[in-house]
Design a protein around this motif. Structure first.
Motif, PDB file in Angstrom:
ATOM      1  N   ALA A 292      41.738  60.727  81.867  1.00  0.00           N
ATOM      2  CA  ALA A 292      40.990  60.084  82.959  1.00  0.00           C
ATOM      3  C   ALA A 292      39.965  59.099  82.405  1.00  0.00           C
ATOM      4  CB  ALA A 292      40.297  61.143  83.813  1.00  0.00           C
ATOM      5  N   PHE A 293      39.268  59.485  81.339  1.00  0.00           N
ATOM      6  CA  PHE A 293      38.285  58.590  80.717  1.00  0.00           C
ATOM      7  C   PHE A 293      38.964  57.333  80.179  1.00  0.00           C
ATOM      8  CE2 PHE A 293      35.723  57.171  77.085  1.00  0.00           C
ATOM      9  CZ  PHE A 293      34.498  57.003  77.708  1.00  0.00           C
TER      10      PHE A 293
ATOM     11  N   VAL B  99      42.282  51.176  80.875  1.00  0.00           N
ATOM     12  CA  VAL B  99      43.411  50.702  81.665  1.00  0.00           C
ATOM     13  C   VAL B  99      42.957  49.894  82.891  1.00  0.00           C
ATOM     14  CG1 VAL B  99      45.438  51.380  82.997  1.00  0.00           C
ATOM     15  CG2 VAL B  99      44.866  52.594  80.879  1.00  0.00           C
ATOM     16  N   VAL B 100      42.036  50.478  83.673  1.00  0.00           N
ATOM     17  CA  VAL B 100      41.610  49.801  84.908  1.00  0.00           C
ATOM     18  C   VAL B 100      40.967  48.437  84.621  1.00  0.00           C
ATOM     19  CG1 VAL B 100      40.072  49.944  86.902  1.00  0.00           C
ATOM     20  CG2 VAL B 100      41.421  51.933  86.205  1.00  0.00           C
ATOM     21  N   PRO B 101      39.979  48.337  83.697  1.00  0.00           N
ATOM     22  CA  PRO B 101      39.412  47.000  83.409  1.00  0.00           C
ATOM     23  C   PRO B 101      40.452  46.019  82.871  1.00  0.00           C
ATOM     24  CG  PRO B 101      38.001  48.729  82.530  1.00  0.00           C
ATOM     25  CD  PRO B 101      39.263  49.395  82.953  1.00  0.00           C
ATOM     26  N   SER B 102      41.391  46.505  82.057  1.00  0.00           N
ATOM     27  CA  SER B 102      42.399  45.597  81.502  1.00  0.00           C
ATOM     28  C   SER B 102      43.298  45.039  82.594  1.00  0.00           C
ATOM     29  CB  SER B 102      43.246  46.338  80.458  1.00  0.00           C
ATOM     30  OG  SER B 102      42.444  46.775  79.385  1.00  0.00           O
ATOM     31  N   VAL B 103      43.728  45.905  83.515  1.00  0.00           N
ATOM     32  CA  VAL B 103      44.597  45.447  84.606  1.00  0.00           C
ATOM     33  C   VAL B 103      43.844  44.483  85.521  1.00  0.00           C
ATOM     34  CG1 VAL B 103      45.896  46.181  86.638  1.00  0.00           C
ATOM     35  CG2 VAL B 103      46.056  47.491  84.514  1.00  0.00           C
ATOM     36  N   GLN B 104      42.581  44.827  85.839  1.00  0.00           N
ATOM     37  CA  GLN B 104      41.786  43.930  86.677  1.00  0.00           C
ATOM     38  C   GLN B 104      41.577  42.581  85.992  1.00  0.00           C
ATOM     39  OE1 GLN B 104      38.236  46.208  87.476  1.00  0.00           O
ATOM     40  NE2 GLN B 104      39.020  46.899  89.463  1.00  0.00           N
TER      41      GLN B 104
END
Length: 299
Positions: free
Chosen positions: A26-27, A33-38
């Motif tokens: 989760a960390f 993952v989330v910042p990279s995709v955004q």
């Protein structure tokens, strides 16, 4: 039989429940993952780094990349630098490892001496070599003192020499790093194997080719992977020593990405270039890893 720590495979050791991984996973997703995709999504916009709601631009940034001569030259330079670093750095690293693996009294001192450049930050190393490469620097002064004035060069100002001068610095700094990995592989080879090959009449070259080389395959895989990835991401040394010059002769994809984002404020195009570099590193690394692991299986 199930236990409190997890299930037990038939005939094998107990395995931990998969949800033990959940906090770290989760960390990782939240931080990476989330910042990279955004961030990757901005490659399909006209974001300038300031506008809070950029317009959707589709594949325009990638079409611009195809027409950008600077980006194409940077791609060629990146591939040439990665190939040169990978081949030469690993050949020198292997030769150094074979040398310091021999039973000589000074081998410990030599190991420290050869590995020392790897602990210096690339920026400091680049500034040091920038002064050594200067037209009035130590290298040209040494040639003049030896009566080799015709060997003096404008190492960072000549478009034909500048890229390879930077590559030479990277190799000088990290050949010792490759040496350490090869040395660990050499020390894991049982001496009895070499003795058996010698009893069968194998010479030094034969023992290296038929015994040492196959058993060094895992170390070779690690070294090649690290040097290829490092070469494709080359930035620090180039930026400090030449900033991509002269005339883009030393530009790499990383320096073009930095310049587009922080000098021209074209963040969307910069992110598109970064996406291309990411895919390039992933594809080359995956193909290389698959080939090397197959070679290990045959060794």
């Amino acid at each position: 039989m199930a236990t409190k720590l997890g299930s037990r495979r038939r005939g094998g050791p107990p395995t931990a429940p998969w949800w033990f991984l959940a906090p770290a996973l989760a960390f990782f997703v939240f931080v990476v993952v989330v910042p990279s995709v955004q961030g990757a999504g901005y490659a399909f916009t006209d974001w300038d780094g300031i506008t809070p709601a950029p317009d959707f631009a589709g594949l325009d940034n990638f079409r611009t990349l195809l027409d950008d001569e600077t980006a194409r030259l940077a791609l060629v330079n990146t591939l040439l630098a990665a190939a040169g670093i990978t081949v030469v750095q690993n050949v020198i690293g292997l030769l150094l490892a074979l040398g310091v693996h021999a039973r000589i009294r000074s081998r410990t001192v030599l190991r420290v001496f050869f590995f020392a450049p790897a602990v210096i930050t690339p920026v400091v190393t680049a500034y040091l070599w920038k002064y050594l490469y200067a037209p009035e620097g130590a290298i040209n002064a040494l040639f003049a003192a030896l009566g080799l004035g015709s060997w003096q060069q404008d190492w960072l100002g000549d478009p034909d020499l500048a890229l390879w001068s930077v590559v030479a610095v990277v190799i000088w700094q990290f050949a010792g790093y490759s040496m350490v990995i090869f040395l660990a592989g050499l020390q894991s080879i049982p001496q009895e194997v070499h003795e058996a090959a010698a009893l069968d009449g194998a010479g030094a070259l034969g023992r290296f080719w038929h015994v040492t080389r196959p058993m060094l395959a895992p170390a070779m895989t690690i070294n090649l992977m690290l040097s290829v990835i490092g070469g494709l991401k080359l930035f620090d040394q180039v930026w400090v020593m030449t900033q991509g010059g002269p005339g883009g002769a030393t530009d790499t994809l990383s320096t073009v990405i930095y310049r587009q984002a922080f000098q021209f404020n074209d963040f969307a195009y910069s992110i598109a270039l970064a996406l291309v570099l990411t895919v390039l590193v992933a594809v080359i690394s995956a193909v290389q890893y698959r080939g090397l692991r197959r070679r290990e299986d045959f060794s």
